[in-house]
Design a protein around this motif. Structure first.
Motif, mmCIF file in Angstrom:
data_model
loop_
_atom_site.group_PDB
_atom_site.id
_atom_site.type_symbol
_atom_site.label_atom_id
_atom_site.label_comp_id
_atom_site.label_asym_id
_atom_site.label_seq_id
_atom_site.Cartn_x
_atom_site.Cartn_y
_atom_site.Cartn_z
ATOM 1 N N ASN A 178 7.798 11.241 -5.809
ATOM 2 C CA ASN A 178 9.105 10.660 -6.095
ATOM 3 C C ASN A 178 9.068 9.211 -6.553
ATOM 4 O OD1 ASN A 178 11.201 12.777 -5.120
ATOM 5 N ND2 ASN A 178 9.575 12.767 -3.592
ATOM 6 N N GLY A 179 7.949 8.557 -6.360
ATOM 7 C CA GLY A 179 7.899 7.120 -6.589
ATOM 8 C C GLY A 179 8.612 6.422 -5.453
ATOM 9 N N PHE A 180 8.039 5.343 -4.977
ATOM 10 C CA PHE A 180 8.626 4.662 -3.828
ATOM 11 C C PHE A 180 8.131 3.225 -3.791
ATOM 12 C CE2 PHE A 180 8.616 3.388 0.667
ATOM 13 C CZ PHE A 180 9.917 3.681 1.023
ATOM 14 N N PHE A 181 9.069 2.310 -3.721
ATOM 15 C CA PHE A 181 8.762 0.893 -3.541
ATOM 16 C C PHE A 181 9.587 0.393 -2.379
ATOM 17 C CE2 PHE A 181 7.134 1.368 -7.739
ATOM 18 C CZ PHE A 181 6.108 0.445 -7.829
ATOM 19 N N GLU A 182 8.936 -0.167 -1.387
ATOM 20 C CA GLU A 182 9.642 -0.781 -0.284
ATOM 21 C C GLU A 182 9.394 -2.275 -0.383
ATOM 22 O OE1 GLU A 182 10.424 1.294 3.586
ATOM 23 O OE2 GLU A 182 8.911 -0.180 4.240
ATOM 24 N N LYS A 183 10.490 -3.034 -0.451
ATOM 25 C CA LYS A 183 10.392 -4.483 -0.645
ATOM 26 C C LYS A 183 11.049 -5.198 0.521
ATOM 27 C CE LYS A 183 10.449 -3.972 -5.642
ATOM 28 N NZ LYS A 183 11.081 -4.351 -6.902
ATOM 29 N N GLU A 184 10.305 -6.126 1.102
ATOM 30 C CA GLU A 184 10.851 -6.938 2.182
ATOM 31 C C GLU A 184 11.821 -7.955 1.589
ATOM 32 O OE1 GLU A 184 8.945 -8.991 6.021
ATOM 33 O OE2 GLU A 184 8.303 -9.929 4.142
ATOM 34 N N ILE A 185 13.037 -8.030 2.172
ATOM 35 C CA ILE A 185 14.027 -8.983 1.672
ATOM 36 C C ILE A 185 14.357 -10.064 2.702
ATOM 37 C CG2 ILE A 185 15.016 -7.361 0.014
ATOM 38 C CD1 ILE A 185 17.400 -7.028 2.017
ATOM 39 N N VAL A 191 0.811 -1.219 0.000
ATOM 40 C CA VAL A 191 0.000 0.000 0.000
ATOM 41 C C VAL A 191 0.847 1.274 0.000
ATOM 42 C CG1 VAL A 191 -0.355 0.310 2.496
ATOM 43 C CG2 VAL A 191 -2.176 0.913 0.908
ATOM 44 N N ILE A 192 2.087 1.212 0.496
ATOM 45 C CA ILE A 192 2.928 2.412 0.456
ATOM 46 C C ILE A 192 3.765 2.475 -0.816
ATOM 47 C CG2 ILE A 192 3.020 2.698 2.954
ATOM 48 C CD1 ILE A 192 5.910 1.557 2.811
ATOM 49 N N SER A 193 3.762 1.405 -1.591
ATOM 50 C CA SER A 193 4.587 1.325 -2.794
ATOM 51 C C SER A 193 3.807 1.736 -4.037
ATOM 52 C CB SER A 193 5.113 -0.101 -2.975
ATOM 53 O OG SER A 193 5.966 -0.457 -1.907
ATOM 54 N N GLY A 194 4.498 2.415 -4.941
ATOM 55 C CA GLY A 194 3.886 2.807 -6.201
ATOM 56 C C GLY A 194 4.823 3.674 -7.017
ATOM 57 N N GLU A 195 4.574 3.705 -8.300
ATOM 58 C CA GLU A 195 5.385 4.525 -9.207
ATOM 59 C C GLU A 195 5.114 6.011 -8.973
ATOM 60 O OE1 GLU A 195 7.765 3.453 -11.104
ATOM 61 O OE2 GLU A 195 7.328 1.300 -11.131
ATOM 62 N N LYS A 196 5.987 6.837 -9.484
ATOM 63 C CA LYS A 196 5.826 8.281 -9.415
ATOM 64 C C LYS A 196 4.467 8.657 -10.013
ATOM 65 C CE LYS A 196 8.339 12.447 -10.740
ATOM 66 N NZ LYS A 196 9.555 12.953 -11.394
ATOM 67 N N GLY A 197 3.710 9.486 -9.288
ATOM 68 C CA GLY A 197 2.397 9.923 -9.752
ATOM 69 C C GLY A 197 1.260 8.995 -9.374
ATOM 70 N N GLU A 198 1.559 7.842 -8.826
ATOM 71 C CA GLU A 198 0.531 6.863 -8.469
ATOM 72 C C GLU A 198 0.050 7.103 -7.034
ATOM 73 O OE1 GLU A 198 0.416 2.073 -7.803
ATOM 74 O OE2 GLU A 198 1.558 2.821 -9.520
ATOM 75 N N GLU A 199 -1.247 7.389 -6.896
ATOM 76 C CA GLU A 199 -1.835 7.612 -5.572
ATOM 77 C C GLU A 199 -1.843 6.318 -4.779
ATOM 78 O OE1 GLU A 199 -2.820 10.449 -4.036
ATOM 79 O OE2 GLU A 199 -2.132 11.575 -5.778
#
Length: 173
Positions: free
Chosen positions: A98-105, A42-50
């Protein structure tokens, strides 16, 4: 008197109708895994994506806190205590701009009864297409299973730095 009763009946039926239109997010908090997957998604998405902030807020217990840590310019370690709404106000616009993707590793889980503590190591990207993360860190996530669903109680996190690298036990093998 009949007019007042009639208005109360109409108001009640409108309220019940509005409640029926609420989306059902229960599948997103049915398991520990679905809750964490939804949190990162839910916090991840491309730049401009609500982002879907209704889903975000649904994950959290009404008294939950998000607690980012960092250092002041003087080098003192500090923590900020945010409600989910505060996080949305302070970071929501930045995530979209800014676009933001947080990925669990990596994930380390400890459970006792109905409480669970998760150390979730993450990498952050500006776009899903990025090959290298711009940031890494660990989310310490405390959750409660009330017998019906999972609630996020707190998320307490720290970014990796040169002076605080992520220990190997919190990285993928």
């Amino acid at each position: 008197m009949k007019k007042i009763v009639f208005l109360l009946v109409i108001a009640l039926s409108l309220q019940l109708s509005a409640q029926d239109e609420q989306p059902d997010y229960s599948d997103k908090v049915a398991t520990l895994d679905s809750t964490l997957k939804t949190l990162y998604g839910v916090i991840s998405g491309e730049k401009g994506e609500e982002r879907n902030w209704d889903v975000f807020k649904f994950l959290f217990h009404p008294k939950a806190k998000l607690i980012p840590t960092g250092k002041t310019q003087e080098g003192k370690h500090v923590a900020r205590f945010l409600k989910p709404e505060d996080y949305i106000s302070s970071s929501g616009k930045w995530l979209v701009e800014n676009g933001f993707f947080e990925k669990e590793i990596h994930r380390s889980v400890n459970t006792f009864g109905n409480i669970t503590q998760v150390f979730s190591t993450y990498e952050s990207y500006h776009s899903e297409a990025d090959e290298e993360p711009f940031m890494r860190g660990i989310n310490s996530i405390q959750l409660l299973n009330d017998g019906e669903r999972w609630w996020i109680i707190n998320i307490y996190w720290q970014q990796e730095s040169e002076t605080s690298p992520i220990p190997s036990e919190y990285l993928p093998d």
